[in-house]
Design a protein around this motif. Sequence first.
Motif, short mmCIF file in Angstrom:
data_model
loop_
_atom_site.label_atom_id
_atom_site.label_comp_id
_atom_site.label_asym_id
_atom_site.label_seq_id
_atom_site.Cartn_x
_atom_site.Cartn_y
_atom_site.Cartn_z
N PRO A 97 0.81 -1.23 0.00
CA PRO A 97 0.00 0.00 0.00
C PRO A 97 0.84 1.27 0.00
O PRO A 97 2.00 1.28 0.43
N SER A 98 0.25 2.35 -0.49
CA SER A 98 0.83 3.68 -0.34
C SER A 98 0.33 4.26 0.99
O SER A 98 -0.49 3.65 1.68
N HIS A 99 0.83 5.46 1.35
CA HIS A 99 0.48 6.01 2.67
C HIS A 99 0.13 7.49 2.59
O HIS A 99 0.62 8.30 3.38
N PHE A 100 -0.72 7.87 1.65
CA PHE A 100 -1.16 9.25 1.58
C PHE A 100 -2.12 9.56 2.73
O PHE A 100 -3.07 8.80 2.97
N GLU A 101 -1.88 10.65 3.42
CA GLU A 101 -2.77 11.09 4.48
C GLU A 101 -3.13 12.56 4.25
O GLU A 101 -2.33 13.32 3.72
N GLY A 102 -4.34 12.94 4.68
CA GLY A 102 -4.77 14.33 4.55
C GLY A 102 -5.24 14.70 3.16
O GLY A 102 -5.44 15.88 2.87
N GLY A 103 -5.42 13.71 2.30
CA GLY A 103 -5.88 13.97 0.94
C GLY A 103 -5.34 12.95 -0.03
O GLY A 103 -4.44 12.18 0.29
N ARG A 104 -5.90 12.94 -1.24
CA ARG A 104 -5.41 12.05 -2.28
C ARG A 104 -4.05 12.51 -2.76
O ARG A 104 -3.60 13.61 -2.43
N TRP A 105 -3.40 11.68 -3.56
CA TRP A 105 -2.07 12.02 -4.05
C TRP A 105 -2.05 13.34 -4.82
O TRP A 105 -1.07 14.09 -4.75
N ASP A 106 -3.15 13.62 -5.54
CA ASP A 106 -3.21 14.84 -6.34
C ASP A 106 -3.99 15.95 -5.66
O ASP A 106 -4.29 16.98 -6.26
N LYS A 107 -4.35 15.75 -4.38
CA LYS A 107 -5.12 16.75 -3.63
C LYS A 107 -4.42 17.12 -2.33
O LYS A 107 -5.07 17.37 -1.31
N GLY A 108 -3.09 17.13 -2.36
CA GLY A 108 -2.34 17.57 -1.19
C GLY A 108 -2.01 16.48 -0.19
O GLY A 108 -1.47 16.78 0.88
N GLY A 109 -2.32 15.21 -0.51
CA GLY A 109 -1.98 14.12 0.41
C GLY A 109 -0.48 14.01 0.62
O GLY A 109 0.30 14.32 -0.28
N ASP A 110 -0.08 13.60 1.80
CA ASP A 110 1.35 13.53 2.11
C ASP A 110 1.60 12.40 3.11
O ASP A 110 0.66 11.82 3.67
N CYS A 111 2.88 12.07 3.33
CA CYS A 111 3.29 11.04 4.28
C CYS A 111 4.43 11.61 5.10
O CYS A 111 5.59 11.54 4.68
N VAL A 112 4.12 12.20 6.24
CA VAL A 112 5.10 12.94 7.01
C VAL A 112 5.46 12.27 8.33
O VAL A 112 6.20 12.83 9.13
N ARG A 113 4.98 11.06 8.55
CA ARG A 113 5.31 10.36 9.79
C ARG A 113 6.79 10.00 9.81
O ARG A 113 7.41 9.78 8.76
N THR A 114 7.35 9.90 11.02
CA THR A 114 8.78 9.62 11.17
C THR A 114 9.06 8.32 11.91
O THR A 114 10.22 8.00 12.14
N ARG A 115 8.01 7.58 12.26
CA ARG A 115 8.18 6.30 12.96
C ARG A 115 7.21 5.27 12.38
O ARG A 115 6.14 5.63 11.89
N PRO A 116 7.56 3.98 12.46
CA PRO A 116 6.63 2.95 12.02
C PRO A 116 5.43 2.86 12.95
O PRO A 116 5.47 3.30 14.10
#
Length: 476
Positions: free
Chosen positions: A350-369
């Motif tokens: 899986p991918s891990h976009f959060e806060g939106g879709r990949w083309d709608k501002g989604g991001d993956c900014v976590r720093t720990r598993p």
Amino acid sequence: MKLHAINEGKAQVLTRRSTSSKILAHLIALTLILTILPLYYPYIRYILEKPTPLASHSNDLLHVQSTTTLSRQHPVYRGHLLPATRENEAGQKVVAKRGKGKRGRREVVLKPPGGGGNKSCDLYSGEWVENPKGAYYTNETCWAIQEHQNCMKFGRPDQDFLKWRWKPNDCELQEFDPVEFLEMVRGKSLAFVGDSVARNHMQSLICLLSRVAYPNDVSNSSDLNFKQYEYPEYNFTMSIFWSPYLVNTERTDRRDITQPFKLYLDEFDESWTSKIEDFNYVIISAGQWFFRPTMFYSGRHVIGCLYCSESNIRHRSSTFSYRRAWRTAFRAINSLKNFKGIVFLRSFVPSHFEGGRWDKGGDCVRTRPFKSNESVMEDYSLEMYKTQLQEYKFGEREARKKGIKVALMDMTQVMQLRPDGHPSRYGHLPSQNVTMANDCVHWCLPGPIDTWNDFLMELMKREDGRGLANSLVCID
């Protein structure tokens, strides 16, 4: 006096014999050392020169610091003495342990660590635990890292994502050993076939092997999607072939990759199906491309589409084409007349976009598993995974009838727990204008994807019994 002299003489003879025996033993030991040492010199050199945790680098690289915490490991790995063991009636090794409360003493079956072809251990149930050693290569020491995976070069500010290893619940997963791997594939060939995540995996393997050996580029093409590398010292080749949909495909617009693809869901993609018969191992996987706009064909007739504007065509889901593609891929494998190898299916990652879709501002900014109880698959990821496993069961059953071995390389839950391992915005310079600003699909190098090669080595050992691999193809 005479008796004393005789005894003294015997003592001298015995002393001389003892001295001679010791000298002879030392000569034998020295001979063995001089004979064996050259055979293991590459491995000894690797151990002596094994890279230390990442140090500070040039201005465009991160300064990586080692941590001081260490997760609990199997006691034999930490140099602790194990309690006295014995074998029970079933021939299993057991150890007596003190129970809690009124339970008194009880016997627990000892499970051997992984890394030696231990088939009894479930490799995929476990946790990511801290690993202060961190990565064993950097973008300075490995040339195979592409720009969009080069998180250190483009200034990712955190480094903890490098300090984790996968720990199965009931055993240990052996860390990838480049010398052992190259010996396993000596005289053999390895290929990755698929999309950019497959290429991501291949580049990780090249970087891990670069600790002891560098390949020559012997490709007939400059296209990164069709490359071949050779390790001449081991007569070992590694290749990649592009096939993101597993089946025959065609672009509707040759100049624009964003336009819909035509998927001929019942037709083989001969770019890989015509090439795998001579290989002994196949790792097959596919995933993220099935969310793109596509037109579906069967028997050269349109049977549906995904994200199309035509109202007269039936609109289907991603799992529709995903199921059909897997069914065709297994039909291609099971139709091979002379294939004598084994197929590993690498499951959907899986991918891990959060806060939106990949083309709608989604991001993956976590720093720990995540911990295993902190994240579960849902929605489309779960549906894709379930669809893939269903087709795997059907394909494996048919393969067994034909004498073809098929096994599962289940990376889904393992990587579900690593939202911290993607490039995010650190796959390009901040000033660059890119289509996908935040990359939560590919994996940083070095990064969590390096662990896939820990699994690869273990699975090869399990299937080969003694860990002697032949050739390998990976299809993604």
